[in-house]
Design a protein around this motif. Structure first.
Motif, PDB file in Angstrom:
ATOM      1  N   GLU A   1       0.840  -1.202   0.000  1.00 19.10           N
ATOM      2  CA  GLU A   1       0.000   0.000   0.000  1.00 19.10           C
ATOM      3  C   GLU A   1       0.878   1.255   0.000  1.00 19.10           C
ATOM      4  O   GLU A   1       0.615   2.216  -0.747  1.00 19.10           O
ATOM      5  CB  GLU A   1      -0.898   0.000   1.237  1.00 19.10           C
ATOM      6  N   MET A   2       1.934   1.246   0.813  1.00 23.17           N
ATOM      7  CA  MET A   2       2.814   2.405   0.920  1.00 23.17           C
ATOM      8  C   MET A   2       3.632   2.609  -0.350  1.00 23.17           C
ATOM      9  O   MET A   2       3.849   3.748  -0.788  1.00 23.17           O
ATOM     10  CB  MET A   2       3.740   2.253   2.123  1.00 23.17           C
ATOM     11  N   ILE A   3       4.099   1.497  -0.939  1.00 22.51           N
ATOM     12  CA  ILE A   3       4.901   1.603  -2.163  1.00 22.51           C
ATOM     13  C   ILE A   3       4.101   2.269  -3.268  1.00 22.51           C
ATOM     14  O   ILE A   3       4.615   3.134  -3.994  1.00 22.51           O
ATOM     15  CB  ILE A   3       5.388   0.207  -2.605  1.00 22.51           C
ATOM     16  N   ASP A   4       2.842   1.878  -3.408  1.00 24.42           N
ATOM     17  CA  ASP A   4       1.987   2.505  -4.425  1.00 24.42           C
ATOM     18  C   ASP A   4       1.902   4.006  -4.203  1.00 24.42           C
ATOM     19  O   ASP A   4       1.973   4.801  -5.151  1.00 24.42           O
ATOM     20  CB  ASP A   4       0.585   1.895  -4.379  1.00 24.42           C
ATOM     21  N   HIS A   5       1.746   4.397  -2.940  1.00 26.92           N
ATOM     22  CA  HIS A   5       1.602   5.816  -2.605  1.00 26.92           C
ATOM     23  C   HIS A   5       2.907   6.573  -2.857  1.00 26.92           C
ATOM     24  O   HIS A   5       2.909   7.642  -3.492  1.00 26.92           O
ATOM     25  CB  HIS A   5       1.192   5.953  -1.140  1.00 26.92           C
ATOM     26  N   VAL A   6       4.025   6.006  -2.370  1.00 23.49           N
ATOM     27  CA  VAL A   6       5.328   6.677  -2.520  1.00 23.49           C
ATOM     28  C   VAL A   6       5.709   6.767  -3.994  1.00 23.49           C
ATOM     29  O   VAL A   6       6.135   7.826  -4.477  1.00 23.49           O
ATOM     30  CB  VAL A   6       6.415   5.925  -1.728  1.00 23.49           C
ATOM     31  N   ALA A   7       5.568   5.657  -4.729  1.00 22.00           N
ATOM     32  CA  ALA A   7       5.943   5.648  -6.144  1.00 22.00           C
ATOM     33  C   ALA A   7       5.120   6.658  -6.940  1.00 22.00           C
ATOM     34  O   ALA A   7       5.658   7.366  -7.801  1.00 22.00           O
ATOM     35  CB  ALA A   7       5.756   4.247  -6.713  1.00 22.00           C
ATOM     36  N   SER A   8       3.836   6.734  -6.636  1.00 21.84           N
ATOM     37  CA  SER A   8       2.971   7.682  -7.345  1.00 21.84           C
ATOM     38  C   SER A   8       3.414   9.121  -7.100  1.00 21.84           C
ATOM     39  O   SER A   8       3.473   9.935  -8.039  1.00 21.84           O
ATOM     40  CB  SER A   8       1.522   7.487  -6.894  1.00 21.84           C
ATOM     41  N   ASP A   9       3.734   9.446  -5.843  1.00 23.58           N
ATOM     42  CA  ASP A   9       4.174  10.807  -5.519  1.00 23.58           C
ATOM     43  C   ASP A   9       5.492  11.150  -6.209  1.00 23.58           C
ATOM     44  O   ASP A   9       5.677  12.280  -6.707  1.00 23.58           O
ATOM     45  CB  ASP A   9       4.321  10.972  -4.007  1.00 23.58           C
ATOM     46  N   ILE A  10       6.417  10.193  -6.231  1.00 18.36           N
ATOM     47  CA  ILE A  10       7.708  10.454  -6.881  1.00 18.36           C
ATOM     48  C   ILE A  10       7.525  10.619  -8.389  1.00 18.36           C
ATOM     49  O   ILE A  10       8.125  11.503  -9.011  1.00 18.36           O
ATOM     50  CB  ILE A  10       8.701   9.319  -6.565  1.00 18.36           C
ATOM     51  N   GLU A  11       6.690   9.787  -9.001  1.00 15.34           N
ATOM     52  CA  GLU A  11       6.416   9.911 -10.437  1.00 15.34           C
ATOM     53  C   GLU A  11       5.793  11.267 -10.759  1.00 15.34           C
ATOM     54  O   GLU A  11       6.110  11.893 -11.776  1.00 15.34           O
ATOM     55  CB  GLU A  11       5.500   8.775 -10.881  1.00 15.34           C
ATOM     56  N   ASN A  12       4.914  11.738  -9.868  1.00 16.80           N
ATOM     57  CA  ASN A  12       4.291  13.054 -10.077  1.00 16.80           C
ATOM     58  C   ASN A  12       5.336  14.169 -10.023  1.00 16.80           C
ATOM     59  O   ASN A  12       5.259  15.137 -10.790  1.00 16.80           O
ATOM     60  CB  ASN A  12       3.218  13.303  -9.024  1.00 16.80           C
ATOM     61  N   ARG A  13       6.307  14.032  -9.126  1.00 12.28           N
ATOM     62  CA  ARG A  13       7.357  15.053  -9.032  1.00 12.28           C
ATOM     63  C   ARG A  13       8.214  15.059 -10.296  1.00 12.28           C
ATOM     64  O   ARG A  13       8.605  16.136 -10.779  1.00 12.28           O
ATOM     65  CB  ARG A  13       8.231  14.792  -7.810  1.00 12.28           C
ATOM     66  N   ILE A  14       8.502  13.880 -10.821  1.00  8.94           N
ATOM     67  CA  ILE A  14       9.308  13.805 -12.045  1.00  8.94           C
ATOM     68  C   ILE A  14       8.541  14.413 -13.210  1.00  8.94           C
ATOM     69  O   ILE A  14       9.091  15.195 -14.012  1.00  8.94           O
ATOM     70  CB  ILE A  14       9.683  12.342 -12.343  1.00  8.94           C
TER      71      ILE A  14
END
Length: 215
Positions: A28-41
């Motif tokens: 659950e956390m990986i999905d959230h963290v990965a999504s936020d990092i992808e949005n920053r990129i």
């Protein structure tokens, strides 16, 4: 832009080393963290994944660890909701009735000492059932840890002491009412233990299907 498998694995390893030990919570956390990092990129951050991830964790690690605690509370709620649902199942009164008949037959055909010995092993019924299903589950899961699965141990421990109360009452069976109370109480304890074993199997099967990809 999507993160690579290596990036996702890095996040997973980081969270596991940060005491987020349960696979289902980490997913659950990986999905959230990965999504936020992808949005920053995608928003124009041209730094490497590791630099972005480092800054992200400086900002959000405390919140993620707090979320971990909330996930554990949710796991406990799911266990009790499943338990209450199983109590309403038509199978439950049948289990209770069968237990009453069985204990009455024991009392009528065997000594009071034998009757008390059978009551004393009620906790072992639940404990053995849980251990067997858990060992099988862990064997399938290659020792991966899941929140709901491991926290099933708490309700088993909560009910473990119930039969001791009933055993003490068997010393004072002087009439029909005492016998009914003892058999009824012991049957309730056994039924609760069997229900816990049943919901353990159901939850194990549920996690088997939901998290098959992480085996």
């Amino acid at each position: 832009m999507k993160l690579t498998k290596e990036d996702i694995q890095f996040i997973d390893n980081y969270l596991e080393n940060s005491e987020v030990i349960y696979v289902d919570i980490r997913m659950e956390m990986i999905d959230h963290v990965a999504s936020d990092i992808e949005n920053r990129i995608e928003a124009g951050d041209t730094r490497s994944f590791y630099d972005i991830f480092k800054d992200y964790m400086v900002e959000n690690k405390a919140q993620l660890l707090d979320d971990n605690k909330q996930f554990l509370k949710s796991a406990d709620k799911k266990i009790w909701k499943t338990f209450v649902k199983q109590l309403k199942n038509p199978l439950t009164p049948l289990l209770f009735l069968a237990s009453c008949i069985g204990f009455d037959a024991l009392f009528q055909n065997y000594s009071i000492e034998t009757f008390r010995q059978f009551i004393s092993i009620i906790p072992l019924v639940g404990f053995t059932g849980f251990i067997l299903t858990y060992v099988v589950y862990q064997g399938v899961r290659q020792n991966k840890r899941f929140s709901v699965v491991e926290r099933l141990a708490f309700p088993f421990l909560a009910f473990y002491q119930l039969p001791n109360i009933f055993i003490s009452r068997t010393k004072d069976i002087n009439g029909t009412s005492d016998l009914f109370w003892t058999i009824g109480s012991a049957s309730i304890a056994l039924t609760l233990m069997l229900i816990l074993v049943i919901i353990s199997i159901k939850l194990f099967v549920d996690y088997e299907s939901r998290f098959k990809s992480v085996v």
